[in-house]
Design an enzyme around this catalytic site. Structure first.
Site, PDB file in Angstrom:
ATOM      1  N   SER A 236       0.837  -1.205   0.000  1.00  0.00           N
ATOM      2  CA  SER A 236       0.000   0.000   0.000  1.00  0.00           C
ATOM      3  C   SER A 236       0.872   1.255   0.000  1.00  0.00           C
ATOM      4  O   SER A 236       2.021   1.233   0.460  1.00  0.00           O
ATOM      5  CB  SER A 236      -0.897   0.026   1.237  1.00  0.00           C
ATOM      6  OG  SER A 236      -1.655  -1.160   1.310  1.00  0.00           O
TER       7      SER A 236
HETATM    8  N1  SAM Z   1      -0.008  -4.908   4.097  1.00  0.00           N
HETATM    9  C1  SAM Z   1       0.732  -5.243   2.910  1.00  0.00           C
HETATM   10  C2  SAM Z   1       2.095  -4.619   2.877  1.00  0.00           C
HETATM   11  O1  SAM Z   1       2.473  -3.910   3.809  1.00  0.00           O
HETATM   12  O2  SAM Z   1       2.812  -4.887   1.905  1.00  0.00           O
HETATM   13  C3  SAM Z   1      -0.051  -4.937   1.650  1.00  0.00           C
HETATM   14  C4  SAM Z   1      -1.238  -5.765   1.515  1.00  0.00           C
HETATM   15  S1  SAM Z   1      -1.860  -5.971  -0.135  1.00  0.00           S
HETATM   16  C5  SAM Z   1      -2.626  -4.425  -0.413  1.00  0.00           C
HETATM   17  C6  SAM Z   1      -3.200  -7.087   0.253  1.00  0.00           C
HETATM   18  C7  SAM Z   1      -2.733  -8.479   0.599  1.00  0.00           C
HETATM   19  O3  SAM Z   1      -3.853  -9.214   1.070  1.00  0.00           O
HETATM   20  C8  SAM Z   1      -2.163  -9.276  -0.552  1.00  0.00           C
HETATM   21  O4  SAM Z   1      -0.880  -9.726  -0.242  1.00  0.00           O
HETATM   22  C9  SAM Z   1      -3.135 -10.447  -0.710  1.00  0.00           C
HETATM   23  O5  SAM Z   1      -2.525 -11.649  -1.137  1.00  0.00           O
HETATM   24  C10 SAM Z   1      -3.671 -10.549   0.698  1.00  0.00           C
HETATM   25  N2  SAM Z   1      -4.961 -11.253   0.851  1.00  0.00           N
HETATM   26  C11 SAM Z   1      -6.055 -11.241   0.062  1.00  0.00           C
HETATM   27  N3  SAM Z   1      -7.022 -12.021   0.592  1.00  0.00           N
HETATM   28  C12 SAM Z   1      -6.531 -12.526   1.750  1.00  0.00           C
HETATM   29  C13 SAM Z   1      -7.041 -13.382   2.759  1.00  0.00           C
HETATM   30  N4  SAM Z   1      -8.273 -13.905   2.713  1.00  0.00           N
HETATM   31  N5  SAM Z   1      -6.255 -13.695   3.806  1.00  0.00           N
HETATM   32  C14 SAM Z   1      -4.992 -13.186   3.893  1.00  0.00           C
HETATM   33  N6  SAM Z   1      -4.459 -12.380   2.982  1.00  0.00           N
HETATM   34  C15 SAM Z   1      -5.210 -12.045   1.919  1.00  0.00           C
END
Ligand code: SAM
Length: 221
Positions: free
Chosen positions: A66
């Site tokens: 993000s």
């Molecule tokens: N917080 C992260 C960082 O600092 O880099 C960025 C997060 S990114 C915007 C969203 C993340 O959520 C992705 O890595 C995606 O694979 C994960 N995601 C999506 N659905 C999910 C779920 N049900 N459980 C865990 N992670 C999930």
């Protein structure tokens, strides 16, 4: 001298000054964490020189880290205390988990990631940076929360959901706060849910946002 050739520390300081001037960073502990955590070590090598720009960056697997303003805004909105137990859903690069880990430095942070490849990257990044030994990365479906360490003082969901998963509300302590983007697959509203008692919640809308979809049992399929 081009911007990208400035030392990373200077770029990081400028990023924090910008976010402070915009009124996004207000809390001194969040400021300290964002000044300390080397964001360029959480992005792929080819993106190092844009690590301190205020934009999301691709990290592989179709996912993004993000933008710094969103990490700061979410951290501020959660009002994280040093001793808090925090659940993050969506570890991605591990950057946001590391920021939370520095703020909740006397507490514990559990971060759940559904993609094993990213969970491994997040783990490695956090280990290399070596700033937050209180962060644990778990591979799993965070739309189901993480019962093993519940209940939590704070829950931070970093992917967009169609609705607020009931199980996440249940895994909060009374007085706890949950931050979650809710809406369509393309655009969401950032909601803050505060638990005021058993089955009692206050919902606030903190404004529009754009996140990758939360994919799981209690989210998008
Ligand atoms: N917080 C992260 C960082 O600092 O880099 C960025 C997060 S990114 C915007 C969203 C993340 O959520 C992705 O890595 C995606 O694979 C994960 N995601 C999506 N659905 C999910 C779920 N049900 N459980 C865990 N992670 C999930």
């Amino acid at each position: 001298m081009g911007k990208s050739s400035l030392p990373f520390e200077r770029l990081r300081k400028k990023m924090v000054e910008r976010l402070e001037a915009e009124g996004i960073i207000r809390n001194s502990r969040i400021k300290e964490a964002m000044l300390t955590v080397p964001r360029h070590l959480f992005v792929p090598d080819i993106s190092e020189d844009i690590a301190y720009e205020d934009m999301p960056i691709h990290i592989g697997g179709g996912q993004t880290i993000s933008a710094p303003h969103m990490v700061a805004l979410m951290s501020e909105a959660l009002d994280i205390k040093a001793e808090h137990r925090v659940l993050e859903v969506g570890s991605g690069s591990g950057y946001h988990a590391c920021i939370i880990g520095c703020v909740a430095n006397k507490g514990e942070v559990y971060s759940v990631e559904r993609l094993a490849s990213l969970a491994e990257i997040a783990r490695k990044n956090i280990e290399i940076v070596g700033l937050c030994r209180n962060v644990k990365i778990i591979i799993g479906d965070g739309s189901e929360g993480y019962t093993e360490a519940a209940p939590y003082d704070r829950i931070c969901v970093t992917a967009g959901a169609p609705t607020v998963p009931q199980v996440l509300k249940e895994q909060m302590k009374t007085g706890g706060k949950l931050l979650i983007p809710v809406g369509s697959r393309d655009v969401q509203e950032l909601l803050r849910i505060t638990k005021t008692g058993k089955d009692r919640y206050i919902k606030e809308n903190l404004g529009g946002c754009v996140f990758v979809p939360l994919i799981g049992e209690n989210a998008w399929h």
